[in-house]
Design a protein around this motif. Structure first.
Motif, PDB file in Angstrom:
ATOM      1  N   LEU A  15       0.827  -1.208   0.000  1.00  0.00           N
ATOM      2  CA  LEU A  15       0.000   0.000   0.000  1.00  0.00           C
ATOM      3  C   LEU A  15       0.864   1.261   0.000  1.00  0.00           C
ATOM      4  CD1 LEU A  15      -2.837  -1.107   2.405  1.00  0.00           C
ATOM      5  CD2 LEU A  15      -3.107  -0.439  -0.002  1.00  0.00           C
ATOM      6  N   GLN A  16       2.001   1.226   0.701  1.00  0.00           N
ATOM      7  CA  GLN A  16       2.898   2.376   0.671  1.00  0.00           C
ATOM      8  C   GLN A  16       3.503   2.561  -0.715  1.00  0.00           C
ATOM      9  OE1 GLN A  16       5.058   3.466   4.649  1.00  0.00           O
ATOM     10  NE2 GLN A  16       5.475   1.330   4.184  1.00  0.00           N
ATOM     11  N   ARG A  17       3.765   1.463  -1.392  1.00  0.00           N
ATOM     12  CA  ARG A  17       4.337   1.532  -2.742  1.00  0.00           C
ATOM     13  C   ARG A  17       3.326   2.095  -3.722  1.00  0.00           C
ATOM     14  NH1 ARG A  17       4.319  -1.119  -7.243  1.00  0.00           N
ATOM     15  NH2 ARG A  17       3.053  -2.840  -6.519  1.00  0.00           N
ATOM     16  N   ASP A  18       2.063   1.622  -3.611  1.00  0.00           N
ATOM     17  CA  ASP A  18       1.005   2.071  -4.522  1.00  0.00           C
ATOM     18  C   ASP A  18      -0.348   1.787  -3.878  1.00  0.00           C
ATOM     19  OD1 ASP A  18      -0.768   2.677  -6.543  1.00  0.00           O
ATOM     20  OD2 ASP A  18      -0.014   1.186  -7.960  1.00  0.00           O
ATOM     21  N   GLY A  52      -4.702   6.801   6.605  1.00  0.00           N
ATOM     22  CA  GLY A  52      -5.368   7.413   5.471  1.00  0.00           C
ATOM     23  C   GLY A  52      -4.607   7.111   4.198  1.00  0.00           C
ATOM     24  N   TYR A  53      -5.093   7.656   3.118  1.00  0.00           N
ATOM     25  CA  TYR A  53      -4.479   7.475   1.809  1.00  0.00           C
ATOM     26  C   TYR A  53      -4.255   8.860   1.217  1.00  0.00           C
ATOM     27  CZ  TYR A  53      -6.031   2.706   2.468  1.00  0.00           C
ATOM     28  OH  TYR A  53      -6.243   1.455   2.978  1.00  0.00           O
ATOM     29  N   THR A  54      -3.180   9.010   0.471  1.00  0.00           N
ATOM     30  CA  THR A  54      -2.853  10.327  -0.069  1.00  0.00           C
ATOM     31  C   THR A  54      -2.156  10.194  -1.417  1.00  0.00           C
ATOM     32  OG1 THR A  54      -1.863  12.456   0.500  1.00  0.00           O
ATOM     33  CG2 THR A  54      -0.604  10.485   1.094  1.00  0.00           C
ATOM     34  N   VAL A  55      -1.889  11.331  -2.020  1.00  0.00           N
ATOM     35  CA  VAL A  55      -1.167  11.374  -3.283  1.00  0.00           C
ATOM     36  C   VAL A  55       0.104  12.194  -3.052  1.00  0.00           C
ATOM     37  CG1 VAL A  55      -2.415  13.422  -4.088  1.00  0.00           C
ATOM     38  CG2 VAL A  55      -1.381  11.901  -5.750  1.00  0.00           C
ATOM     39  N   LEU A  56       1.190  11.819  -3.696  1.00  0.00           N
ATOM     40  CA  LEU A  56       2.436  12.567  -3.585  1.00  0.00           C
ATOM     41  C   LEU A  56       2.460  13.626  -4.684  1.00  0.00           C
ATOM     42  CD1 LEU A  56       4.921   9.623  -2.954  1.00  0.00           C
ATOM     43  CD2 LEU A  56       3.846  11.136  -1.282  1.00  0.00           C
ATOM     44  N   VAL A  57       2.647  14.871  -4.285  1.00  0.00           N
ATOM     45  CA  VAL A  57       2.642  15.996  -5.222  1.00  0.00           C
ATOM     46  C   VAL A  57       4.046  16.578  -5.296  1.00  0.00           C
ATOM     47  CG1 VAL A  57       1.665  18.289  -5.666  1.00  0.00           C
ATOM     48  CG2 VAL A  57       0.235  16.502  -4.652  1.00  0.00           C
ATOM     49  N   VAL A 140      17.765  27.092   5.033  1.00  0.00           N
ATOM     50  CA  VAL A 140      17.154  26.911   3.716  1.00  0.00           C
ATOM     51  C   VAL A 140      17.704  25.625   3.103  1.00  0.00           C
ATOM     52  CG1 VAL A 140      16.952  27.849   1.381  1.00  0.00           C
ATOM     53  CG2 VAL A 140      16.807  29.374   3.371  1.00  0.00           C
ATOM     54  N   VAL A 141      16.815  24.773   2.639  1.00  0.00           N
ATOM     55  CA  VAL A 141      17.208  23.519   1.998  1.00  0.00           C
ATOM     56  C   VAL A 141      17.666  23.840   0.576  1.00  0.00           C
ATOM     57  CG1 VAL A 141      16.389  21.272   1.170  1.00  0.00           C
ATOM     58  CG2 VAL A 141      15.636  22.142   3.410  1.00  0.00           C
ATOM     59  N   LEU A 142      18.905  23.510   0.272  1.00  0.00           N
ATOM     60  CA  LEU A 142      19.450  23.750  -1.061  1.00  0.00           C
ATOM     61  C   LEU A 142      18.996  22.673  -2.042  1.00  0.00           C
ATOM     62  CD1 LEU A 142      23.098  24.754  -0.108  1.00  0.00           C
ATOM     63  CD2 LEU A 142      21.172  26.262  -0.662  1.00  0.00           C
ATOM     64  N   ARG A 143      18.966  21.424  -1.545  1.00  0.00           N
ATOM     65  CA  ARG A 143      18.595  20.298  -2.402  1.00  0.00           C
ATOM     66  C   ARG A 143      18.132  19.168  -1.508  1.00  0.00           C
ATOM     67  NH1 ARG A 143      22.463  16.372  -4.180  1.00  0.00           N
ATOM     68  NH2 ARG A 143      24.037  17.806  -3.432  1.00  0.00           N
ATOM     69  N   GLU A 144      17.036  18.537  -1.873  1.00  0.00           N
ATOM     70  CA  GLU A 144      16.580  17.359  -1.136  1.00  0.00           C
ATOM     71  C   GLU A 144      17.348  16.150  -1.635  1.00  0.00           C
ATOM     72  OE1 GLU A 144      12.346  16.870  -1.426  1.00  0.00           O
ATOM     73  OE2 GLU A 144      11.965  18.597  -0.140  1.00  0.00           O
ATOM     74  N   VAL A 145      18.112  15.552  -0.753  1.00  0.00           N
ATOM     75  CA  VAL A 145      18.861  14.361  -1.118  1.00  0.00           C
ATOM     76  C   VAL A 145      17.963  13.137  -1.024  1.00  0.00           C
ATOM     77  CG1 VAL A 145      20.850  12.914  -0.496  1.00  0.00           C
ATOM     78  CG2 VAL A 145      21.011  15.420  -0.368  1.00  0.00           C
ATOM     79  N   LYS A 146      17.113  13.131   0.003  1.00  0.00           N
ATOM     80  CA  LYS A 146      16.155  12.042   0.166  1.00  0.00           C
ATOM     81  C   LYS A 146      14.936  12.583   0.885  1.00  0.00           C
ATOM     82  CE  LYS A 146      15.580   7.354   1.911  1.00  0.00           C
ATOM     83  NZ  LYS A 146      16.204   6.232   2.613  1.00  0.00           N
ATOM     84  N   ALA A 147      13.782  12.336   0.339  1.00  0.00           N
ATOM     85  CA  ALA A 147      12.521  12.740   0.956  1.00  0.00           C
ATOM     86  C   ALA A 147      11.549  11.577   0.788  1.00  0.00           C
ATOM     87  CB  ALA A 147      11.981  14.010   0.321  1.00  0.00           C
ATOM     88  N   GLU A 148      11.661  10.605   1.663  1.00  0.00           N
ATOM     89  CA  GLU A 148      10.884   9.372   1.559  1.00  0.00           C
ATOM     90  C   GLU A 148       9.675   9.439   2.479  1.00  0.00           C
ATOM     91  OE1 GLU A 148       9.629   6.189   0.084  1.00  0.00           O
ATOM     92  OE2 GLU A 148      11.705   6.560  -0.514  1.00  0.00           O
ATOM     93  N   SER A 149       8.543   9.042   1.957  1.00  0.00           N
ATOM     94  CA  SER A 149       7.347   9.010   2.802  1.00  0.00           C
ATOM     95  C   SER A 149       7.033   7.591   3.292  1.00  0.00           C
ATOM     96  CB  SER A 149       6.144   9.567   2.037  1.00  0.00           C
ATOM     97  OG  SER A 149       5.863   8.750   0.927  1.00  0.00           O
ATOM     98  N   ARG A 150       7.629   6.591   2.668  1.00  0.00           N
ATOM     99  CA  ARG A 150       7.381   5.202   3.077  1.00  0.00           C
ATOM    100  C   ARG A 150       8.117   4.885   4.364  1.00  0.00           C
ATOM    101  NH1 ARG A 150       8.515   1.750  -2.437  1.00  0.00           N
ATOM    102  NH2 ARG A 150       7.733   3.330  -3.841  1.00  0.00           N
TER     103      ARG A 150
END
Length: 167
Positions: A15-18, A52-57, A140-150
């Protein structure tokens, strides 16, 4: 996670994958038939394991190009001030994450805004007016190296099959 068995963890990972998979697809991935699969998912929803369930934007494609991590300190840590601060944070849409922490800051907030001017306005119009705020340090975040929601779920290995002894 004591109450979750191998099938539950597999279902959560899938479910986390899809989260748009059909019950049949989930059942196949977890090694279950459809009805028990559906029941397990419903039980995990009812118990709050599945919140809950959501969409990644893609935040940049919707105009939220600036990500700031703000460390916040409060003047006092009495129950009333903390509760009022946390309620105000929860009601503020640009603050998409807030964590009570140990170390130098009382809280670390993740803030998403269109640009640095909007962040400056946000600081003056919102953060500095939050109950009990005494100090804010922004990164200030210059670049997101990893932003995982799982969540990193460990899927238990299946129990080894018992061998029968032939004589």
């Amino acid at each position: 996670m004591d109450d979750l068995d191998r099938h539950d963890v597999l279902l959560l990972a899938e479910l986390q994958r899809d989260a748009r998979q059909t019950v049949q697809q989930l059942a196949a991935a977890a090694g279950l038939s459809s009805t028990p699969c559906w029941k397990r998912v419903k039980e995990m929803e009812a118990s709050g394991i599945i919140r809950g369930y959501t969409v990644l934007v893609d935040r940049e494609r919707v105009g939220l190009s600036l990500c700031v991590l703000a460390e916040v300190n409060l003047t006092r840590h009495n129950e009333d001030d903390v509760r009022r601060f946390e309620q105000a944070v929860a009601a503020c849409p640009p603050i998409v994450g807030c964590y009570a922490t140990t170390g130098q800051a009382d809280y670390v907030m993740k803030v998403l805004v269109p640009d640095i001017k909007r962040y400056e306005s946000f600081l003056h119009e919102t953060v500095f007016k939050l109950p009990g705020v005494t100090h804010v340090r922004s990164s200030v975040v210059l670049r997101e190296v990893k932003a995982e929601s799982r969540l990193p779920l460990d899927v238990p290995r299946p129990a080894p099959a018992k061998r029968s002894r032939a004589r």
